[in-house]
Write an enzyme that holds these catalytic residues in place. Sequence first.
Site, PDB file in Angstrom:
ATOM      1  N   ASN A  13       0.681  -1.116  -0.054  1.00  0.00           N
ATOM      2  CA  ASN A  13       0.082   0.117  -0.127  1.00  0.00           C
ATOM      3  C   ASN A  13       0.933   1.219   0.031  1.00  0.00           C
ATOM      4  O   ASN A  13       1.503   1.505   1.125  1.00  0.00           O
ATOM      5  CB  ASN A  13      -0.835  -0.011   1.098  1.00  0.00           C
ATOM      6  CG  ASN A  13      -1.785   1.147   1.566  1.00  0.00           C
ATOM      7  OD1 ASN A  13      -1.790   2.045   0.420  1.00  0.00           O
ATOM      8  ND2 ASN A  13      -2.287   1.391   2.367  1.00  0.00           N
ATOM      9  N   LYS A  15       0.066   4.074  -0.341  1.00  0.00           N
ATOM     10  CA  LYS A  15      -0.480   5.325   0.184  1.00  0.00           C
ATOM     11  C   LYS A  15       0.063   6.792  -0.540  1.00  0.00           C
ATOM     12  O   LYS A  15      -0.164   6.393  -1.780  1.00  0.00           O
ATOM     13  CB  LYS A  15       0.016   5.735   1.673  1.00  0.00           C
ATOM     14  CG  LYS A  15       0.008   4.447   2.688  1.00  0.00           C
ATOM     15  CD  LYS A  15       0.172   4.540   3.951  1.00  0.00           C
ATOM     16  CE  LYS A  15      -0.068   3.259   4.480  1.00  0.00           C
ATOM     17  NZ  LYS A  15       0.036   3.232   6.095  1.00  0.00           N
ATOM     18  N   HIS A  98      -9.631   1.328   4.311  1.00  0.00           N
ATOM     19  CA  HIS A  98      -8.265   1.894   5.320  1.00  0.00           C
ATOM     20  C   HIS A  98      -8.573   2.553   6.230  1.00  0.00           C
ATOM     21  O   HIS A  98      -9.247   3.709   6.194  1.00  0.00           O
ATOM     22  CB  HIS A  98      -7.133   2.193   4.206  1.00  0.00           C
ATOM     23  CG  HIS A  98      -5.852   2.138   4.971  1.00  0.00           C
ATOM     24  ND1 HIS A  98      -5.490   3.064   5.572  1.00  0.00           N
ATOM     25  CD2 HIS A  98      -4.626   1.164   4.852  1.00  0.00           C
ATOM     26  CE1 HIS A  98      -4.059   2.796   6.039  1.00  0.00           C
ATOM     27  NE2 HIS A  98      -3.693   1.661   5.702  1.00  0.00           N
ATOM     28  N   GLU A 100      -6.824   5.090   7.293  1.00  0.00           N
ATOM     29  CA  GLU A 100      -6.434   6.364   7.283  1.00  0.00           C
ATOM     30  C   GLU A 100      -7.690   6.970   6.521  1.00  0.00           C
ATOM     31  O   GLU A 100      -8.077   8.046   6.341  1.00  0.00           O
ATOM     32  CB  GLU A 100      -5.266   6.603   6.243  1.00  0.00           C
ATOM     33  CG  GLU A 100      -3.895   6.269   7.241  1.00  0.00           C
ATOM     34  CD  GLU A 100      -2.913   5.478   6.555  1.00  0.00           C
ATOM     35  OE1 GLU A 100      -2.925   5.889   5.253  1.00  0.00           O
ATOM     36  OE2 GLU A 100      -1.887   5.094   7.149  1.00  0.00           O
ATOM     37  N   GLU A 170      -5.842  -4.882  10.385  1.00  0.00           N
ATOM     38  CA  GLU A 170      -4.840  -3.714  10.726  1.00  0.00           C
ATOM     39  C   GLU A 170      -5.062  -2.748  11.877  1.00  0.00           C
ATOM     40  O   GLU A 170      -5.885  -1.843  11.943  1.00  0.00           O
ATOM     41  CB  GLU A 170      -4.857  -2.798   9.540  1.00  0.00           C
ATOM     42  CG  GLU A 170      -4.488  -3.350   8.033  1.00  0.00           C
ATOM     43  CD  GLU A 170      -3.742  -2.332   7.340  1.00  0.00           C
ATOM     44  OE1 GLU A 170      -2.631  -2.769   6.789  1.00  0.00           O
ATOM     45  OE2 GLU A 170      -4.329  -1.237   7.122  1.00  0.00           O
ATOM     46  N   GLY A 176       2.157   2.456  10.542  1.00  0.00           N
ATOM     47  CA  GLY A 176       3.183   3.384  10.525  1.00  0.00           C
ATOM     48  C   GLY A 176       3.812   3.895  11.774  1.00  0.00           C
ATOM     49  O   GLY A 176       4.529   5.020  11.612  1.00  0.00           O
ATOM     50  N   SER A 216       3.117  -2.045  10.233  1.00  0.00           N
ATOM     51  CA  SER A 216       4.513  -2.354  10.573  1.00  0.00           C
ATOM     52  C   SER A 216       5.087  -3.718  10.198  1.00  0.00           C
ATOM     53  O   SER A 216       6.067  -3.984  10.720  1.00  0.00           O
ATOM     54  CB  SER A 216       4.967  -1.608  11.838  1.00  0.00           C
ATOM     55  OG  SER A 216       4.426  -0.295  11.790  1.00  0.00           O
TER      56      SER A 216
HETATM   57  P1  PGA Z   1       2.742   0.306   7.446  1.00  0.00           P
HETATM   58  O1  PGA Z   1       1.133   0.234   6.901  1.00  0.00           O
HETATM   59  O2  PGA Z   1       3.235  -0.993   7.086  1.00  0.00           O
HETATM   60  O3  PGA Z   1       3.413   1.542   7.089  1.00  0.00           O
HETATM   61  O4  PGA Z   1       2.259   0.230   8.999  1.00  0.00           O
HETATM   62  C1  PGA Z   1       0.388  -0.389   6.748  1.00  0.00           C
HETATM   63  C2  PGA Z   1      -0.980   0.008   6.024  1.00  0.00           C
HETATM   64  O5  PGA Z   1      -1.451   0.992   6.415  1.00  0.00           O
HETATM   65  O6  PGA Z   1      -1.650  -0.802   5.287  1.00  0.00           O
END
Ligand code: PGA
Length: 255
Positions: A13, A15, A98, A100, A170, A176, A216
């Site tokens: 992903n 982003k 997601h 976000e 998640e 992140g 992460s």
């Molecule tokens: P990250 O993001 O691996 O940077 O924690 C995962 C995601 O948001 O799908």
Amino acid sequence: MKKSVRKAVIAGNWKMNKTPAETTALINEMKPLVADADCDVVLCVPYIDIAAAVEAAKGSNIKIGAENCHWEKSGAYTGEISADMLVAAGVDYVITGHSERRTYFGDTDVTVNKRTVAAVEAGLTAIVCVGEYLEQRDQGVTNELVAMQTKIALQGIPADKLNQIIIAYEPVWAIGTGRTATADQAQEVCAVIRNTLAEIYCPKCAEAVTIQYGGSMNAGNADELLSRVDVDGGLIGGASLKAADFSVIVKAASK
Ligand code: PGA
């Protein structure tokens, strides 16, 4: 049934990262590193990068996904992209729900459901994200919350379309942040999701659905997380922007 009946899927992903030119360069770097993968490899990229990504991935085992889609087919929705448009652009996957999108852009369980239904109807595979905030984990409601998010997201998705559904667990506190759920925590919630699918559909249907962990996941912890029986893959943010790291995760899922 065993984990071996399910497809392992590693999805990046990206982003809001990478220009079209950077997209071409990164995919060209990744292609040889993931060519022998024994799992599905997906890169979900910004809309503006889709054309470059589809072109760069041609003839390889990398499939391209988008990071969101609107639920209507067309119309007065300034700034939005429909699932049919994604299909026409050569996209096979789309992320829905997601955290976000939920946190910063007003997505709710109801709109996540609408996006998921539209994606599946258009022929896309939806990577449906669910997960709790730290506060909710501390309150001890993670399992109920994730079960509820899963149930609402899948309203109107018939059992014979479940092969177009991937669920990504998640935990928001792990995204992140560099703070990963332990393999036990990931397994526990992925099992809750599978039990929820069994309840909504049937146990055999649930066994066939790919459930990813995201938050992460990186080259150092992927092996351990993916070793758990209900963790069938990963949705990878930061580490999907580095070809070498991403390919290590793909290798871990290929075992
Ligand atoms: P990250 O993001 O691996 O940077 O924690 C995962 C995601 O948001 O799908």
